[in-house]
Design a protein around this motif. Structure first.
Motif, PDB file in Angstrom:
ATOM      1  N   ILE A  40      -0.143 -10.452   2.269  1.00  0.00           N
ATOM      2  CA  ILE A  40       0.360  -9.011   2.158  1.00  0.00           C
ATOM      3  C   ILE A  40       1.936  -8.746   1.847  1.00  0.00           C
ATOM      4  O   ILE A  40       2.212  -7.704   1.257  1.00  0.00           O
ATOM      5  CB  ILE A  40      -0.282  -8.017   2.882  1.00  0.00           C
ATOM      6  N   TYR A  44       3.942  -5.712   0.542  1.00  0.00           N
ATOM      7  CA  TYR A  44       4.052  -4.591   1.733  1.00  0.00           C
ATOM      8  C   TYR A  44       4.827  -3.447   1.630  1.00  0.00           C
ATOM      9  O   TYR A  44       4.408  -2.472   2.233  1.00  0.00           O
ATOM     10  CB  TYR A  44       4.312  -5.592   2.954  1.00  0.00           C
ATOM     11  N   VAL A 192      -6.564   4.195   2.852  1.00  0.00           N
ATOM     12  CA  VAL A 192      -5.777   2.986   2.964  1.00  0.00           C
ATOM     13  C   VAL A 192      -6.411   1.856   2.379  1.00  0.00           C
ATOM     14  O   VAL A 192      -5.882   1.259   1.481  1.00  0.00           O
ATOM     15  CB  VAL A 192      -5.447   2.605   4.674  1.00  0.00           C
ATOM     16  N   ALA A 196      -5.258  -0.037  -1.017  1.00  0.00           N
ATOM     17  CA  ALA A 196      -5.178  -1.447  -0.822  1.00  0.00           C
ATOM     18  C   ALA A 196      -6.049  -2.408  -1.728  1.00  0.00           C
ATOM     19  O   ALA A 196      -5.377  -3.656  -2.383  1.00  0.00           O
ATOM     20  CB  ALA A 196      -5.234  -1.897   0.625  1.00  0.00           C
ATOM     21  N   TYR A 205      -6.527  -4.983   4.649  1.00  0.00           N
ATOM     22  CA  TYR A 205      -6.018  -3.848   5.412  1.00  0.00           C
ATOM     23  C   TYR A 205      -7.507  -3.174   5.890  1.00  0.00           C
ATOM     24  O   TYR A 205      -7.209  -2.197   6.860  1.00  0.00           O
ATOM     25  CB  TYR A 205      -5.627  -2.852   4.175  1.00  0.00           C
ATOM     26  N   LEU A 208      -6.952  -2.946  10.106  1.00  0.00           N
ATOM     27  CA  LEU A 208      -6.373  -2.025  10.729  1.00  0.00           C
ATOM     28  C   LEU A 208      -7.240  -1.223  11.834  1.00  0.00           C
ATOM     29  O   LEU A 208      -6.708  -0.775  12.735  1.00  0.00           O
ATOM     30  CB  LEU A 208      -5.809  -0.913   9.738  1.00  0.00           C
TER      31      LEU A 208
END
Length: 250
Positions: A40, A44, A192, A196, A205, A208
């Motif tokens: 990533i 990022y 998110v 992503a 992601y 997370l």
């Protein structure tokens, strides 16, 4: 602004071998998590800005402010990623200060080095290559959650900090309030991960949510910091409880 010197203080023996701007040190960590952050790295910073609507920059300034870092200090940023906290620390310590930044992801370090042409340290948060009482302040941003042995990492930070200095740790908050946790899950699932996925990083992601659930609450972080040797520890919730910052005094 301080010159980000990134030289290793007080390392003895032949293992201190600088390579260009990057100093490498043996890393013993989760290879899966390390590979994730390498993947990533190229996007990022863009994703951080997009997903937080720029809020992460405010939280990072708060994190650095809590360290009490001042002009002329020597400070450390562990799990430095692409270098945001290190750059903010350099503003605090000025031209006479020194900032050292360490991460286990070579790709993240290369991004950081491209932003400022100085030396960085590739190393492990649970085996810091620095001598006792080397630093006046330290930060960890979104990193302790990804360390397998968090107590050992805190013990290492305690070891390298000078007596009376502070460690400031910014990360997602594992809230004890069900409604906050639900909002956090909804944002990860519906904001998110979809964002992503536009970068081809949906699976990267998705981790997370589980990583936050496996993390520690503010009270648990305070307790762990005290067990690691810190004399004081206080956790602050931010952004409606979605983010948190632990401040521990050596």
């Amino acid at each position: 602004m301080a010159v980000l010197q990134f030289t290793l203080p007080s390392i003895t023996g032949p293992r201190h071998r600088p390579e260009s701007r990057l100093v490498r040190w043996p890393v013993q960590c989760s290879t899966e998590r390390q590979a994730l952050f390498n993947r990533i790295a190229p996007v990022y910073d863009n994703l951080n800005d997009l997903l937080s609507l720029g809020g992460h920059r405010v939280w990072k300034r708060m994190c650095v402010s809590w360290t009490g870092a001042k002009e002329g200090d020597t400070v450390l940023d562990v799990c430095c990623g692409s270098g945001d906290l290190a750059f903010l620390l350099s503003e605090k310590v000025g031209i006479n200060g020194k900032v050292i930044a360490l991460d286990f992801s070579k790709e993240q370090l290369q991004v950081a080095a491209s932003r400022q042409r100085e030396r960085w340290v590739e190393g492990d948060a649970i085996d810091l290559p620095f001598s006792v009482s080397s630093f006046d302040a330290a930060t960890i941003g979104y990193g302790l959650r990804n360390v397998l042995n968090r107590k050992k990492a805190l013990e290492e930070m305690h070891r390298v900090l000078k007596p009376g200095s502070k460690l400031s740790i910014l990360d997602f908050n594992k809230s004890s309030q069900p409604i906050t946790s639900s909002i956090q899950d909804l944002m990860i699932d519906n904001v998110v991960v979809p964002v992503a996925s536009g970068y081809g990083l949906a699976s990267e992601y998705q981790y997370l949510k589980n990583s936050i659930k496996e993390y520690l609450t503010g009270k648990e972080l305070e307790k762990l910091a005290l067990e690691a040797g810190f004399s004081e520890a206080e956790h602050y919730e931010m952004f409606a409880g979605l983010m948190g910052n632990l401040v521990a005094k050596r």
